[in-house]
Enzyme design. Structure first.
Site, PDB file in Angstrom:
ATOM      1  N   GLU A 265       0.823  -1.221   0.000  1.00 48.99           N
ATOM      2  CA  GLU A 265       0.000   0.000   0.000  1.00 48.99           C
ATOM      3  C   GLU A 265       0.853   1.265   0.000  1.00 48.99           C
ATOM      4  OE1 GLU A 265      -3.323  -1.830   3.065  1.00 48.99           O
ATOM      5  OE2 GLU A 265      -1.783  -0.461   3.753  1.00 48.99           O
ATOM      6  N   ARG A 304       3.524  19.626   6.386  1.00 49.57           N
ATOM      7  CA  ARG A 304       4.553  18.647   6.768  1.00 49.57           C
ATOM      8  C   ARG A 304       5.764  19.258   7.490  1.00 49.57           C
ATOM      9  NH1 ARG A 304       7.110  15.617   3.978  1.00 49.57           N
ATOM     10  NH2 ARG A 304       6.836  13.726   5.165  1.00 49.57           N
ATOM     11  N   CYS A 334      -0.623  33.208  10.660  1.00 45.08           N
ATOM     12  CA  CYS A 334      -0.286  33.864  11.918  1.00 45.08           C
ATOM     13  C   CYS A 334      -0.065  32.832  13.007  1.00 45.08           C
ATOM     14  CB  CYS A 334      -1.361  34.870  12.295  1.00 45.08           C
ATOM     15  SG  CYS A 334      -1.212  36.309  11.245  1.00 45.08           S
ATOM     16  N   TYR A 362       0.685  13.944   0.976  1.00 44.35           N
ATOM     17  CA  TYR A 362       0.343  14.624   2.230  1.00 44.35           C
ATOM     18  C   TYR A 362       0.536  16.141   2.112  1.00 44.35           C
ATOM     19  CZ  TYR A 362       0.720   9.732   3.365  1.00 44.35           C
ATOM     20  OH  TYR A 362       0.566   8.371   3.322  1.00 44.35           O
TER      21      TYR A 362
HETATM   22  C1  LIG Z   1      -0.822   5.970   5.351  1.00 43.94           C
HETATM   23  C2  LIG Z   1      -0.941   4.528   5.068  1.00 43.94           C
HETATM   24  C3  LIG Z   1      -0.179   3.932   4.039  1.00 43.94           C
HETATM   25  C4  LIG Z   1       0.812   4.698   3.185  1.00 43.94           C
HETATM   26  O1  LIG Z   1       1.947   5.128   3.834  1.00 43.94           O
HETATM   27  P1  LIG Z   1       3.120   5.822   2.977  1.00 43.94           P
HETATM   28  O2  LIG Z   1       4.170   6.128   3.974  1.00 43.94           O
HETATM   29  O3  LIG Z   1       2.560   7.047   2.344  1.00 43.94           O
HETATM   30  O4  LIG Z   1       3.565   4.826   1.958  1.00 43.94           O
HETATM   31  C5  LIG Z   1      -0.400   2.600   3.781  1.00 43.94           C
HETATM   32  N1  LIG Z   1      -1.281   1.868   4.501  1.00 43.94           N
HETATM   33  C6  LIG Z   1      -2.019   2.405   5.493  1.00 43.94           C
HETATM   34  C7  LIG Z   1      -2.978   1.569   6.225  1.00 43.94           C
HETATM   35  C8  LIG Z   1      -1.863   3.738   5.817  1.00 43.94           C
HETATM   36  O5  LIG Z   1      -2.576   4.260   6.814  1.00 43.94           O
END
Ligand SMILES: *Cc1c(COP(=O)(O)O)cnc(C)c1O
Length: 407
Positions: A265, A304, A334, A362
């Site tokens: 993911e 960030r 501000c 992000y």
């Molecule tokens: C945020 C998240 C990701 C992705 O994380 P990255 O650091 O952007 O690759 C994958 N899986 C889950 C469940 C997340 O919450």
């Protein structure tokens, strides 16, 4: 690292001119390249990418990712719906909530997406409601401390995410009690993980737990690949991760007796470097020790740096050959709003365009209206052309849902 003046032949200056500043600009080709790199790294096993939608959830970007062959991971019911609107079929969507009311789980099941269960009470409620009629995934907390910053380490023993691996017997008991059909097991340890071994460690936790679940179809290794934010910055060697993880995965499948799918993911890895935030300098002023360049953006658009102490490389698009000087580049909010501190850059003049790099992940997705500021436009460069994929907000967007009562 390069400081491009253009993307796919489209000059950034012309984008600023046409769409105004501040503006998020995404390079669609770069996103597709990242997907192809991962597909290559994991090519020896049945493999699926579930893009972490929360990194950047613009519909057009989602559609591009869908066309490149990936699915998505959604962390809210709204992200599920955005995914479907962008063209993903429900079975291509994994819903990974974190402690949400059961109505939201019900809605996701009704839409036909697979739900990632993240607590034992939720497994029980799911079991009571659906028994074995709706397959599900279980999110394991592997007790691994990894990631670039404490706020983005989510797989350690004190993290709220998933179900502690120590509770495996209770998980199995609840699954068996309700005859649940478990198709997947999932871990996600954090973000900005450099070390390939961490992904293997998470995998080993999955492999061990998996032996208790005979009906599995996939193991999901989560996201978290680290990308380079500046010159010389280490980034995860995804070919290396692919090599060691697929090798271990193949050995596991032999032991399990069946071939499963391997899912990951990635969020940041797909979209971080593909995105830039283009801003304009409003004011340059000096105090005794430091020169500030104030820009027409801030933590409301890119949180960030202030939220994670993240480093974003910045360059001066308008004056690349100027005399080098040191600057703090600050936003207009501000509140302490430092986008970059003590940076050596070619002289910044009022109205110079600055480019903030690695803003794809992000960035817009965490943007807000703080200080009653408007959110910027988003532009996707695709096949050599700049496309507006989200309009800049207007004043009416701030008041649209407000109710001004008689007082
Ligand atoms: C945020 C998240 C990701 C992705 O994380 P990255 O650091 O952007 O690759 C994958 N899986 C889950 C469940 C997340 O919450």
């Amino acid at each position: 690292m390069q400081n491009p003046q253009q993307i796919q032949g489209v000059s950034l200056e012309s984008i600023a001119h046409e769409f105004g500043t501040p503006v998020y600009v995404y390079d669609g080709e770069k996103i597709v390249e990242q997907i192809e790199t991962l597909q290559k790294a994991f090519s020896s096993v049945p493999f699926k990418i579930k893009y972490a939608t929360k990194a950047l959830s613009n519909l057009s970007v989602l559609k591009l990712i869908k066309n490149a062959g990936a699915g998505i991971d959604a962390v809210s019911i709204e992200e599920v719906k955005l995914g479907m609107m962008a063209g993903f079929e429900a079975p291509e969507i994994m819903y990974t909530p974190s402690g949400v009311p059961f109505e939201e789980i019900r809605e996701a099941v009704d839409l036909g997406v697979i739900v990632n269960l993240d607590s034992i009470p939720l497994i029980r409620e799911f079991g009571k409601t659906y028994g074995g009629s709706v397959p599900a995934c279980i999110r394991i907390n592997p007790h691994i401390l990894a990631g670039g910053n404490h706020k983005i380490s989510v797989g350690h023993v004190e993290s709220k995410f998933g179900i502690s691996i120590d509770l495996l017997p209770e998980i199995v008991e609840a699954v068996n009690e309700y005859g649940l059909k478990i198709w997947g097991l999932h871990v996600h340890t954090g973000s900005d993980i450099y070390d390939a071994e961490v992904f293997l460690k998470g995998g080993n936790v999955l492999f061990e737990a998996a032996m208790q679940f005979p009906e599995l179809k996939f193991l999901d290794f989560g996201g978290g690949f680290k990308v380079a934010y500046k010159e010389g910055d280490p980034s995860t060697d995804v070919m290396e991760v692919g090599r060691i993880v697929t090798k271990a995965f193949e050995a596991f499948c032999r032991k399990y007796g069946r071939s499963l799918e391997l899912w990951i993911e990635p969020g940041k890895f797909l979209v971080s470097a593909a995105g830039l935030l283009l801003v304009k300098t409003a004011v340059v002023k000096s105090s005794t020790t430091i020169t500030f360049a104030g820009v027409d953006s801030g933590l409301n658009h890119l949180i960030r740096p202030m939220m994670y102490e993240a480093y974003h490389d910045i360059y001066n698009l308008s004056n690349p050959e100027g005399k080098l000087e040191k600057y703090n580049i600050v936003g207009y909010i501000c509140e302490t709003d430092t986008l970059a501190a003590h940076r050596q850059l070619p002289e910044i003049r009022p109205n110079d365009l600055l480019v903030i790099k690695n803003a794809g992940a992000y960035g817009y997705s965490m943007a807000s209206n703080y200080n009653s500021r408007l959110r910027p436009a988003e532009v996707l460069v695709w096949q050599g052309k700049a496309h507006l994929i989200r309009k800049r907000e207007e004043f009416e967007d701030l008041t649209r849902n407000q109710v001004l009562i008689e007082i």
